[in-house]
Design an enzyme around this catalytic site. Structure first.
Site, PDB file in Angstrom:
ATOM      1  N   GLY A  72      -0.766  40.962  75.450  1.00 16.34           N
ATOM      2  CA  GLY A  72      -1.428  39.770  74.934  1.00 16.34           C
ATOM      3  C   GLY A  72      -1.931  39.910  73.513  1.00 16.34           C
ATOM      4  O   GLY A  72      -2.137  38.910  72.824  1.00 16.34           O
ATOM      5  N   HIS A 139       5.000  16.394  71.718  1.00 17.79           N
ATOM      6  CA  HIS A 139       6.302  16.153  71.102  1.00 17.79           C
ATOM      7  C   HIS A 139       6.352  16.632  69.652  1.00 17.79           C
ATOM      8  O   HIS A 139       5.379  16.558  68.902  1.00 17.79           O
ATOM      9  CB  HIS A 139       6.657  14.656  71.160  1.00 17.79           C
ATOM     10  CG  HIS A 139       5.729  13.787  70.363  1.00 17.79           C
ATOM     11  ND1 HIS A 139       5.911  13.531  69.018  1.00 17.79           N
ATOM     12  CD2 HIS A 139       4.613  13.123  70.721  1.00 17.79           C
ATOM     13  CE1 HIS A 139       4.952  12.738  68.588  1.00 17.79           C
ATOM     14  NE2 HIS A 139       4.142  12.475  69.597  1.00 17.79           N
ATOM     15  N   HIS A 148       0.756  33.231  70.860  1.00 16.83           N
ATOM     16  CA  HIS A 148       0.284  33.385  72.235  1.00 16.83           C
ATOM     17  C   HIS A 148      -0.634  32.198  72.545  1.00 16.83           C
ATOM     18  O   HIS A 148      -1.665  32.021  71.885  1.00 16.83           O
ATOM     19  CB  HIS A 148      -0.469  34.701  72.397  1.00 16.83           C
ATOM     20  CG  HIS A 148      -0.800  35.043  73.813  1.00 16.83           C
ATOM     21  ND1 HIS A 148      -0.091  35.957  74.557  1.00 16.83           N
ATOM     22  CD2 HIS A 148      -1.770  34.575  74.638  1.00 16.83           C
ATOM     23  CE1 HIS A 148      -0.601  36.054  75.767  1.00 16.83           C
ATOM     24  NE2 HIS A 148      -1.633  35.220  75.837  1.00 16.83           N
TER      25      HIS A 148
END
Length: 211
Positions: A72, A139, A148
């Protein structure tokens, strides 16, 4: 049949192992060979996981090996991915079967997307993007390499995350906002204007934090 190797065997590595077992390619396109981690006892006390094979530095890539990176921390994700790439390793995408894509979504390589995320039309996700569960990407959003995005986060239409951006849990980026390279958005923050490179912002509305 490919042999999937997961970089990182800590908590997030175990999560990615679970994801790999739920994806449609499991036992049809790949099996899980094991983990790469320099902490060889990282799985001590945990059951039903494949073994830690080696450290990343010492691993010699075999025929049919493919990789995902379960780190991470963006700095270390980039570091260890680049080591494997320098050895000729190939990365695959892991995408949970509940993820919804609408039209014309473009995906890079080495992408991880967890359950119940929604990627709307005409979005672009570059290489090595990680998206946790229940994320919504509006969109025409563009998500740069190494980003991340943590659980329950949202980007509005035409939002841009440049490379190495981290959105922490439940963060929101409004439409048309740009988060510049290396920036971090704190948990539950609302980003209403562009975020400068390599800064950390937090709050509602999100403001720069000084350390």
């Amino acid at each position: 049949m490919k042999n999937l190797i997961i970089i990182g065997a800590r908590g997030y590595g175990r999560e990615v192992c679970g994801l790999a077992r739920q994806c449609s390619g499991y036992n049809t396109e790949y099996t899980i060979k094991g983990f790469l981690d320099d902490k060889l006892d990282a799985l001590d006390g945990f059951e039903n996981y494949p073994a830690i094979i080696s450290s990343v530095e010492n691993y010699e890539i075999q025929d049919n090996d493919v990789f995902v990176c379960a780190l991470g921390d963006l700095k270390w994700k980039k570091h260890y991915v680049e080591i494997i790439l320098s050895k000729g390793g190939q990365f695959i995408n892991l995408i949970h079967p509940t993820v919804v894509f609408t039209s014309n979504v473009k995906l890079g390589n080495g992408i991880i997307i967890f359950m119940y995320s929604n990627i709307s039309n005409d979005c672009v996700l570059d290489d090595f993007v990680t998206i946790q569960g229940f994320v919504a990407i509006g969109h025409d959003s563009k998500i740069g390499k190494w980003c991340h995005i943590n659980a329950y986060s949202f980007t509005g239409g035409y939002a841009v995350l440049e490379e190495e951006v981290c959105l922490n849990t439940r963060s929101t980026v409004l439409p048309n906002v740009i988060v510049r390279k290396g920036a971090t958005v704190g948990a539950a923050s609302l980003v209403i204007k562009n975020v400068k490179e390599n800064t950390t912002v937090f709050g509602v509305p999100a403001k720069k934090m000084e350390f």
